[in-house]
Design a protein around this motif. Structure first.
Motif, PDB file in Angstrom:
ATOM      1  N   LEU A  78      12.830   6.300 150.297  1.00 24.24           N
ATOM      2  CA  LEU A  78      14.060   7.079 150.433  1.00 24.24           C
ATOM      3  C   LEU A  78      13.871   8.231 151.409  1.00 24.24           C
ATOM      4  O   LEU A  78      14.781   8.568 152.168  1.00 24.24           O
ATOM      5  CB  LEU A  78      14.499   7.605 149.059  1.00 24.24           C
ATOM      6  N   TRP A  79      12.671   8.828 151.395  1.00 21.94           N
ATOM      7  CA  TRP A  79      12.388   9.901 152.356  1.00 21.94           C
ATOM      8  C   TRP A  79      12.387   9.363 153.789  1.00 21.94           C
ATOM      9  O   TRP A  79      12.906  10.003 154.707  1.00 21.94           O
ATOM     10  CB  TRP A  79      11.052  10.558 152.022  1.00 21.94           C
ATOM     11  N   MET A  80      11.798   8.186 153.985  1.00 21.77           N
ATOM     12  CA  MET A  80      11.819   7.553 155.310  1.00 21.77           C
ATOM     13  C   MET A  80      13.248   7.303 155.775  1.00 21.77           C
ATOM     14  O   MET A  80      13.610   7.599 156.919  1.00 21.77           O
ATOM     15  CB  MET A  80      11.051   6.223 155.268  1.00 21.77           C
ATOM     16  N   LEU A  81      14.048   6.750 154.876  1.00 14.29           N
ATOM     17  CA  LEU A  81      15.432   6.439 155.217  1.00 14.29           C
ATOM     18  C   LEU A  81      16.200   7.705 155.570  1.00 14.29           C
ATOM     19  O   LEU A  81      16.934   7.755 156.567  1.00 14.29           O
ATOM     20  CB  LEU A  81      16.103   5.718 154.037  1.00 14.29           C
ATOM     21  N   SER A  82      16.024   8.748 154.761  1.00 13.66           N
ATOM     22  CA  SER A  82      16.711  10.012 155.017  1.00 13.66           C
ATOM     23  C   SER A  82      16.255  10.638 156.332  1.00 13.66           C
ATOM     24  O   SER A  82      17.073  11.099 157.136  1.00 13.66           O
ATOM     25  CB  SER A  82      16.454  10.977 153.853  1.00 13.66           C
ATOM     26  N   THR A  83      14.947  10.619 156.576  1.00  9.12           N
ATOM     27  CA  THR A  83      14.388  11.232 157.789  1.00  9.12           C
ATOM     28  C   THR A  83      14.879  10.533 159.044  1.00  9.12           C
ATOM     29  O   THR A  83      15.115  11.173 160.071  1.00  9.12           O
ATOM     30  CB  THR A  83      12.853  11.200 157.732  1.00  9.12           C
ATOM     31  N   SER A  84      15.033   9.216 158.982  1.00 10.02           N
ATOM     32  CA  SER A  84      15.445   8.468 160.178  1.00 10.02           C
ATOM     33  C   SER A  84      16.851   8.822 160.632  1.00 10.02           C
ATOM     34  O   SER A  84      17.207   8.595 161.799  1.00 10.02           O
ATOM     35  CB  SER A  84      15.349   6.967 159.907  1.00 10.02           C
ATOM     36  N   PHE A  85      17.663   9.382 159.741  1.00 16.24           N
ATOM     37  CA  PHE A  85      19.038   9.753 160.095  1.00 16.24           C
ATOM     38  C   PHE A  85      19.189  11.253 160.364  1.00 16.24           C
ATOM     39  O   PHE A  85      20.303  11.737 160.530  1.00 16.24           O
ATOM     40  CB  PHE A  85      20.000   9.339 158.978  1.00 16.24           C
ATOM     41  N   LYS A  86      18.075  11.965 160.408  1.00 16.94           N
ATOM     42  CA  LYS A  86      18.134  13.404 160.658  1.00 16.94           C
ATOM     43  C   LYS A  86      17.915  13.712 162.136  1.00 16.94           C
ATOM     44  O   LYS A  86      17.267  12.945 162.856  1.00 16.94           O
ATOM     45  CB  LYS A  86      17.066  14.135 159.831  1.00 16.94           C
ATOM     46  N   SER A  87      18.431  14.843 162.559  1.00 20.46           N
ATOM     47  CA  SER A  87      18.099  15.353 163.881  1.00 20.46           C
ATOM     48  C   SER A  87      16.723  15.991 163.801  1.00 20.46           C
ATOM     49  O   SER A  87      16.216  16.283 162.712  1.00 20.46           O
ATOM     50  CB  SER A  87      19.128  16.377 164.341  1.00 20.46           C
ATOM     51  N   ARG A  88      16.110  16.251 164.940  1.00 15.48           N
ATOM     52  CA  ARG A  88      14.740  16.774 164.935  1.00 15.48           C
ATOM     53  C   ARG A  88      14.668  18.137 164.249  1.00 15.48           C
ATOM     54  O   ARG A  88      13.689  18.452 163.576  1.00 15.48           O
ATOM     55  CB  ARG A  88      14.233  16.866 166.370  1.00 15.48           C
ATOM     56  N   GLY A  89      15.711  18.945 164.385  1.00 15.40           N
ATOM     57  CA  GLY A  89      15.693  20.281 163.808  1.00 15.40           C
ATOM     58  C   GLY A  89      15.784  20.289 162.295  1.00 15.40           C
ATOM     59  O   GLY A  89      15.355  21.242 161.647  1.00 15.40           O
ATOM     60  N   ALA A  90      16.333  19.222 161.709  1.00 20.26           N
ATOM     61  CA  ALA A  90      16.534  19.175 160.261  1.00 20.26           C
ATOM     62  C   ALA A  90      15.367  18.548 159.511  1.00 20.26           C
ATOM     63  O   ALA A  90      15.399  18.445 158.286  1.00 20.26           O
ATOM     64  CB  ALA A  90      17.818  18.403 159.947  1.00 20.26           C
ATOM     65  N   LEU A  91      14.306  18.149 160.237  1.00 21.93           N
ATOM     66  CA  LEU A  91      13.209  17.432 159.597  1.00 21.93           C
ATOM     67  C   LEU A  91      12.461  18.295 158.591  1.00 21.93           C
ATOM     68  O   LEU A  91      12.119  17.851 157.499  1.00 21.93           O
ATOM     69  CB  LEU A  91      12.223  16.926 160.665  1.00 21.93           C
ATOM     70  N   MET A  92      12.185  19.527 158.967  1.00 27.40           N
ATOM     71  CA  MET A  92      11.347  20.390 158.139  1.00 27.40           C
ATOM     72  C   MET A  92      12.144  21.419 157.344  1.00 27.40           C
ATOM     73  O   MET A  92      11.610  22.460 156.967  1.00 27.40           O
ATOM     74  CB  MET A  92      10.306  21.099 159.026  1.00 27.40           C
ATOM     75  N   SER A  93      13.406  21.142 157.150  1.00 21.97           N
ATOM     76  CA  SER A  93      14.234  22.097 156.419  1.00 21.97           C
ATOM     77  C   SER A  93      13.792  22.176 154.953  1.00 21.97           C
ATOM     78  O   SER A  93      13.387  21.177 154.360  1.00 21.97           O
ATOM     79  CB  SER A  93      15.704  21.691 156.484  1.00 21.97           C
ATOM     80  N   LYS A 153      22.920  16.518 156.242  1.00 21.70           N
ATOM     81  CA  LYS A 153      24.234  17.145 156.382  1.00 21.70           C
ATOM     82  C   LYS A 153      24.964  16.605 157.612  1.00 21.70           C
ATOM     83  O   LYS A 153      26.184  16.461 157.614  1.00 21.70           O
ATOM     84  CB  LYS A 153      24.076  18.659 156.483  1.00 21.70           C
ATOM     85  N   GLU A 154      24.193  16.324 158.661  1.00 22.19           N
ATOM     86  CA  GLU A 154      24.771  15.777 159.892  1.00 22.19           C
ATOM     87  C   GLU A 154      24.002  14.534 160.295  1.00 22.19           C
ATOM     88  O   GLU A 154      23.139  14.568 161.177  1.00 22.19           O
ATOM     89  CB  GLU A 154      24.727  16.820 161.010  1.00 22.19           C
ATOM     90  N   PRO A 155      24.251  13.410 159.622  1.00 20.77           N
ATOM     91  CA  PRO A 155      23.513  12.170 159.952  1.00 20.77           C
ATOM     92  C   PRO A 155      23.773  11.719 161.384  1.00 20.77           C
ATOM     93  O   PRO A 155      24.877  11.867 161.905  1.00 20.77           O
ATOM     94  CB  PRO A 155      24.064  11.147 158.948  1.00 20.77           C
ATOM     95  N   THR A 156      22.730  11.182 162.005  1.00 19.43           N
ATOM     96  CA  THR A 156      22.830  10.738 163.386  1.00 19.43           C
ATOM     97  C   THR A 156      21.980   9.494 163.610  1.00 19.43           C
ATOM     98  O   THR A 156      20.994   9.267 162.883  1.00 19.43           O
ATOM     99  CB  THR A 156      22.371  11.853 164.345  1.00 19.43           C
ATOM    100  N   LEU A 157      22.367   8.700 164.586  1.00 19.19           N
ATOM    101  CA  LEU A 157      21.629   7.481 164.934  1.00 19.19           C
ATOM    102  C   LEU A 157      20.748   7.687 166.166  1.00 19.19           C
ATOM    103  O   LEU A 157      20.227   6.717 166.729  1.00 19.19           O
ATOM    104  CB  LEU A 157      22.611   6.328 165.200  1.00 19.19           C
TER     105      LEU A 157
END
Length: 275
Positions: free
Chosen positions: A28-43, A51-55
Motif C-alpha cells: 500500500l505504501w508503494m502504491l501510495s508513493t507512486s501517485f505522489k509528487s516528489r515533494g510529498a514523498l517525505m511528508s 492529497k494531489e495524486p499524479t501520474l
C-alpha cells in the motif's frame, strides 16, 4: 465446548487478518508513493492517500529508458526459461520415478544433493562456460541454466511417484512408446505440480538480477530488474518513479497467480506427498 471452539475460530481469523494487513502495508505504501509528487514523498505524517495524486511518476518511468522493451525482454526470457524448465525437469522426473534402471535412486540423490551448492559458487564456472560457447550478451546465456533445475525435478518426482504404474503399463500394452506414455499419461496427471512450478520458475526468472547483469552487456537487451536498478541515483533517488516501475513489474506475476492459484495450492500439497 462449542463456545470455546467458536472463540478459537474467531481468534484464528483475527490473527490471519492482522497478519494479512501487516503484509499489505508495504504494498500500500508503494502504491501510495507512486501517485505522489516528489515533494510529498517525505511528508510527515505519511499521506496514505495523496492529497494531489499524479501520474507523473508513471510517465517518467517510460521516458527514462525504453521501459516497454525491457518488459518485453524479461517476458521473453521468463517464458522460455519456464518452458525449458518444465520440459527438462518433467522428463528427468519421469525417468527417475518410472523408468526402471540400475542406480536410479543413487543418481537421484546425487542430483538432488547439488541443491546444497550455493548459487554464488557456480557463477564463475558458469560464466567461463558461457564465454567459451560465445554466448555472452545473448539471451541464450540467461536461459540455458534452466535445463538444470534440481528442485523442479524433486517436486515432480514426488508427484509422479503417486501415479499408479497400472496406468503406464496399460498405455504401453496398447502400443504407446515411452515418450507417448510420458506426455499423454504422466504429464496430464501432474498438471497441479506443473502449474506450481510454472509460477515459481517464472517469478524467479522475472525477478533475477545478478545473472542477467553479468551476461547481458547490451542496454537494448537488459531485463526489467536491471532497468529498475538504474532508477537509483548516485546522490538521490526518486522513490515515486522507482515505486511506479516496481508496481508495473509486479503486474505479470499477479495476473499469472490469479489464473493459476487453485493449481498452485494443489501442486504444493501434491509435491509434499512422500512417494
Amino acid at each position: 465446548m462449542i463456545h470455546k471452539k467458536r472463540l478459537g475460530t474467531a481468534g484464528y481469523y483475527t490473527a490471519a487478518i492482522v497478519i494479512a494487513v501487516l503484509a499489505m502495508i508495504p504494498f500500500l505504501w508503494m502504491l501510495s508513493t507512486s501517485f505522489k509528487s516528489r515533494g510529498a514523498l517525505m511528508s510527515v505524517p505519511i499521506e496514505w492517500i495523496p492529497k494531489e495524486p499524479t501520474l507523473k511518476a508513471y510517465i517518467k518511468v517510460f521516458s527514462k529508458f525504453p521501459f516497454l522493451q525491457t518488459i518485453g525482454n524479461s517476458l521473453f526470457i521468463s517464458v522460455i526459461y519456464t518452458l525449458i524448465t518444465l520440459l527438462s525437469a518433467s522428463m528427468a522426473a519421469f525417468a527417475f520415478a518410472k523408468l526402471r534402471f540400475s542406480a536410479a535412486d543413487l543418481l537421484l540423490k546425487v542430483f538432488l544433493a547439488t541443491m546444497m551448492i550455493p548459487t554464488q559458487v557456480t557463477i564463475i564456472p558458469l560464466f567461463v562456460v558461457m564465454n567459451k560457447m560465445n554466448l555472452i550478451n545473448t539471451y541464450g546465456s540467461v536461459i540455458l541454466p534452466s535445463i538444470f533445475r534440481p528442485f523442479a525435478v524433486f517436486l515432480l518426482v514426488q508427484q509422479m511417484r503417486t501415479i499408479p504404474n497400472d496406468y503406464l503399463d496399460a498405455a504401453s500394452i496398447d502400443g504407446a512408446s515411452v515418450f507417448q506414455v510420458y506426455y499423454k499419461v504422466a504429464l496430464p496427471l501432474c498438471i497441479p505440480t506443473l502449474a506450481t512450478l510454472s509460477i515459481t520458475t517464472f517469478m524467479e526468472s522475472w525477478n533475477d538480477y545478478l545473472w542477467p547483469l553479468l551476461m547481458l552487456t547490451d542496454k537494448a537487451k537488459m531485463t526489467l530488474p536491471i532497468a529498475l536498478s538504474t532508477l537509483n541515483g548516485q546522490y538521490a533517488t526518486e522513490y515515486n518513479v522507482l515505486m511506479a516501475g516496481a508496481l508495473i513489474s509486479m503486474i505479470p506475476i499477479i495476473v499469472i497467480y490469479c489464473f493459476a492459484q487453485k493449481n498452485f495450492k494443489n501442486g504444493i500439497m501434491a509435491g509434499g506427498i512422500k512417494g
